[in-house]
Motif scaffolding. Structure first.
Motif, short mmCIF file in Angstrom:
data_model
loop_
_atom_site.label_atom_id
_atom_site.label_comp_id
_atom_site.label_asym_id
_atom_site.label_seq_id
_atom_site.Cartn_x
_atom_site.Cartn_y
_atom_site.Cartn_z
N PRO A 24 0.85 -1.20 0.00
CA PRO A 24 0.00 0.00 0.00
C PRO A 24 0.88 1.24 0.00
O PRO A 24 1.99 1.25 0.54
CB PRO A 24 -0.78 -0.12 1.32
N ARG A 25 0.39 2.30 -0.62
CA ARG A 25 1.21 3.50 -0.80
C ARG A 25 0.47 4.73 -0.28
O ARG A 25 -0.62 5.05 -0.75
CB ARG A 25 1.54 3.67 -2.28
N THR A 26 1.05 5.41 0.71
CA THR A 26 0.50 6.67 1.20
C THR A 26 1.01 7.79 0.31
O THR A 26 2.22 7.97 0.14
CB THR A 26 0.90 6.92 2.66
N ILE A 27 0.08 8.55 -0.25
CA ILE A 27 0.43 9.62 -1.18
C ILE A 27 0.70 10.89 -0.39
O ILE A 27 -0.13 11.33 0.42
CB ILE A 27 -0.71 9.88 -2.19
N ALA A 28 1.86 11.48 -0.62
CA ALA A 28 2.26 12.69 0.09
C ALA A 28 2.23 13.89 -0.85
O ALA A 28 2.23 13.75 -2.08
CB ALA A 28 3.66 12.51 0.67
N ALA A 29 2.24 15.09 -0.25
CA ALA A 29 2.31 16.31 -1.05
C ALA A 29 3.60 16.31 -1.88
O ALA A 29 3.63 16.85 -3.00
CB ALA A 29 2.24 17.53 -0.15
N GLY A 30 4.65 15.68 -1.35
CA GLY A 30 5.89 15.61 -2.10
C GLY A 30 5.77 14.81 -3.38
O GLY A 30 6.45 15.10 -4.37
N ASP A 31 4.91 13.78 -3.38
CA ASP A 31 4.67 13.01 -4.61
C ASP A 31 4.05 13.89 -5.68
O ASP A 31 4.41 13.82 -6.86
CB ASP A 31 3.75 11.82 -4.32
N GLN A 32 3.10 14.72 -5.26
CA GLN A 32 2.46 15.63 -6.21
C GLN A 32 3.47 16.64 -6.73
O GLN A 32 3.47 16.97 -7.93
CB GLN A 32 1.28 16.36 -5.53
N ALA A 33 4.33 17.15 -5.84
CA ALA A 33 5.34 18.12 -6.27
C ALA A 33 6.31 17.50 -7.28
O ALA A 33 6.67 18.13 -8.29
CB ALA A 33 6.11 18.65 -5.06
N LEU A 34 6.72 16.26 -7.03
CA LEU A 34 7.62 15.58 -7.96
C LEU A 34 6.93 15.32 -9.29
O LEU A 34 7.53 15.48 -10.36
CB LEU A 34 8.14 14.28 -7.35
N TYR A 35 5.66 14.93 -9.23
CA TYR A 35 4.89 14.71 -10.45
C TYR A 35 4.84 16.00 -11.28
O TYR A 35 5.02 15.98 -12.50
CB TYR A 35 3.48 14.25 -10.09
N THR A 36 4.62 17.13 -10.60
CA THR A 36 4.60 18.42 -11.29
C THR A 36 5.96 18.73 -11.91
O THR A 36 6.06 19.22 -13.03
CB THR A 36 4.20 19.54 -10.32
N ALA A 37 7.03 18.41 -11.18
CA ALA A 37 8.37 18.67 -11.69
C ALA A 37 8.67 17.83 -12.93
O ALA A 37 9.36 18.28 -13.84
CB ALA A 37 9.41 18.39 -10.60
N LEU A 38 8.14 16.62 -12.98
CA LEU A 38 8.41 15.72 -14.09
C LEU A 38 7.64 16.08 -15.35
O LEU A 38 8.14 15.90 -16.47
CB LEU A 38 8.08 14.28 -13.68
N TYR A 39 6.42 16.59 -15.19
CA TYR A 39 5.56 16.81 -16.35
C TYR A 39 5.17 18.26 -16.58
O TYR A 39 4.65 18.59 -17.64
CB TYR A 39 4.29 15.96 -16.22
#
Length: 350
Positions: A24-39
């Protein structure tokens, strides 16, 4: 007995088999920030807590495709670790909003099997569902993937090909968007003056911009989703394969096309469903991705005066700008450069 996981091969799958996926994976604000950085995604609802709260969200939700990729990534060690290629999607619905600190897990059921004529591979169809830790379903979808056989001499199973919908009806879309205070929608802040009434069936939009994929970048993205497919990471093995190099994860292409679509679809803030998707050709590091979209349908939603739905076809290409809207030739074959053909419903303010 080995303690390591070699992954399932085609002959390991059975119709009706249910697989509860690990980690299971807890989604953090950092995941969203990295996603934004990638795309470089710029949709305001997912970018700004203040913008989202004004509309009646608890706060900015996690990007829809980040949710998709994380759920997809859970399934890879069991479904596609030995894949040749992921082939397509159907009947995907985004069912509930996901916020930072939500924990996602996934379960899949095998619904179809068909060995390929070469006897070395077969196609596996699975229905996968993503859940929050409280049991809320956030996503379900069907995908089909070409998987290697362990032994080409293993007898082929009786083929079962599931009947899949060509498209979901607009009234079957999920409830991932709360009832919005649409008066609070600010076109200046969202980046586009064009709302539901501005789009017409048959309209085509060249999204103009292009993004070049870097080797480290697509691997970092795929690791973000805990996707362990060998074809994306292992140059030692892939160097001996058909292409001689690693393939970019197909979901990476979808996210690139979605981010590029902001230029022309800036107010189309939520993917509600994916009707169908096909990875037409592989993408490799060093290629530049472009995209264009066509409006296939427009629909109002039952009980919703705040948002409407656009059915969109977004086509991605590599090393080919989309000023001429490349798709198929006169014989119905995809033209050179097309890598993705995606049919989906998305919501936009009215």
């Amino acid at each position: 007995m080995t303690k390591t996981n070699p992954g399932n091969y085609f002959e390991d799958f059975e119709i009706g088999q249910v697989i509860r996926h690990a980690t299971p994976r807890t989604i953090a604000a950092g995941d969203q920030a990295l996603y934004t950085a990638l795309y470089g995604t710029r949709f305001a609802v997912q970018s700004s807590d203040a913008f989202a709260r004004d509309l009646n969200y608890a706060h900015a939700p996690i990007d829809d495709l980040l949710v998709f990729h994380v759920v997809f990534g859970k399934t890879v060690p069991d479904i596609s670790l030995n894949a040749v290629a992921n082939l397509g999607y159907a009947g995907c619905r985004f069912l509930a909003p996901v916020y930072p600190r939500d924990t996602l897990s996934a379960v899949s059921e095998v619904i179809g099997l068909k060995e390929n004529s070469n006897g070395k591979t077969g196609v596996v169809y699975v229905r996968s569902t993503g859940y929050k830790s409280d049991g809320t379903e956030v996503l379900d979808y069907v995908r089909w993937v070409m998987v290697r056989k362990r032994d080409a001499g293993t007898p082929a199973p009786e083929p079962v090909i599931p009947e899949l919908p060509k498209a979901l009806a607009a009234d079957a879309l999920g409830d991932a968007v709360p009832l919005l205070d649409i008066e609070a929608w600010d076109d200046d802040l969202s980046g586009s003056p064009h709302r539901f009434a501005a789009y017409e069936v048959g309209e085509k939009i060249d999204h103009v911009d292009g993004m070049t994929v870097e080797e480290a970048e697509h691997q970092l993205a795929t690791r973000l989703y805990q996707n362990t497919a060998k074809v994306h990471f292992n140059q030692y093995s892939e160097g001996k394969g058909r292409f001689g190099k690693r393939l970019v994860y197909g979901g990476h292409v979808i996210s690139l096309a979605r981010s590029l679509s902001f230029n022309g679809l800036g107010n189309v803030f939520h993917i509600a469903a994916i009707n169908a998707g096909r990875h037409v050709a592989p993408l490799f590091a060093g290629d530049t991705v472009f995209a264009w979209s066509e409006v296939l349908d427009v629909a109002t939603l039952p009980g919703r005066e705040d948002v409407g739905a656009l059915r969109l076809r977004t086509v991605a290409t590599k090393d080919r700008p989309c000023t001429d809207f490349p798709l198929k030739d006169s014989e119905g074959n995809y033209v050179e450069g097309v890598i993705l053909d995606l049919d989906y419903w998305a919501l936009i303010p009215r």
